[in-house]
Design a protein around this motif. Sequence first.
Motif, PDB file in Angstrom:
ATOM      1  N   GLN A  41      44.300  -3.228  12.255  1.00  9.78           N
ATOM      2  CA  GLN A  41      43.949  -3.791  11.461  1.00  9.78           C
ATOM      3  C   GLN A  41      43.692  -5.559  11.313  1.00  9.78           C
ATOM      4  N   HIS A  87      45.682   7.851   8.972  1.00 10.02           N
ATOM      5  CA  HIS A  87      44.128   7.233   9.315  1.00 10.02           C
ATOM      6  C   HIS A  87      42.585   8.468   9.039  1.00 10.02           C
ATOM      7  N   GLY A  89      38.560   7.092   8.884  1.00 11.58           N
ATOM      8  CA  GLY A  89      37.427   5.605   9.479  1.00 11.58           C
ATOM      9  C   GLY A  89      37.103   5.533   9.837  1.00 11.58           C
ATOM     10  N   SER A  90      36.574   4.454  10.221  1.00 15.26           N
ATOM     11  CA  SER A  90      35.682   4.123  11.738  1.00 15.26           C
ATOM     12  C   SER A  90      36.722   3.800  13.127  1.00 15.26           C
ATOM     13  N   LYS A  91      37.530   2.608  12.794  1.00 12.83           N
ATOM     14  CA  LYS A  91      38.326   2.236  13.536  1.00 12.83           C
ATOM     15  C   LYS A  91      39.028   3.416  13.804  1.00 12.83           C
ATOM     16  N   GLN A  92      39.061   3.894  15.560  1.00 13.90           N
ATOM     17  CA  GLN A  92      39.835   4.574  16.455  1.00 13.90           C
ATOM     18  C   GLN A  92      40.987   3.890  16.735  1.00 13.90           C
ATOM     19  N   THR A  93      41.738   5.381  16.117  1.00 14.93           N
ATOM     20  CA  THR A  93      43.008   5.880  16.235  1.00 14.93           C
ATOM     21  C   THR A  93      43.895   6.218  17.341  1.00 14.93           C
TER      22      THR A  93
END
Length: 102
Positions: A41, A87, A89-93
Motif C-alpha cells: 500500500q 488480503h 480487495g482490488s489490489k493484486q496480491t
Amino acid sequence: MKKVMEILVLVTYDVVTKSSAGQKRLRRVAKTCENYGVRVQNSVFECIVDATQLKQLQLTLTEIINEKEDSLRFYNLGNNYKTKVLHLGSKQTFNVEDTLIL
C-alpha cells in the motif's frame, strides 16, 4: 551449517511532507523499504528479512526520518506469516518471496 531464520515484517510509515525536506525524506524512506521488501500500500511494505537485515533497516530508516514529525512502525509477523496475512480487495496480491520483474 545453521539456517538463517527469515521473518515477515510489515513496515509502515508516515512522513510529514509540508516542506521539500519532508518530501525528500518520504522518497528516501520509500526507496530504502523497496530495497528490503515489496510495497503493498502507499506507505506499507512487506519485508522478508533476517534479524541482521531487520536491524539494519530499522537503523537506516531511523537515520532518515525526523523523529519529531515522522513515524515508523514495524510489525513482526514471524516466520509462519502465510497463515497470518489475509488480503481482500482490488489490489493484486502476490507472494513476497517470488522474484519480481519490473
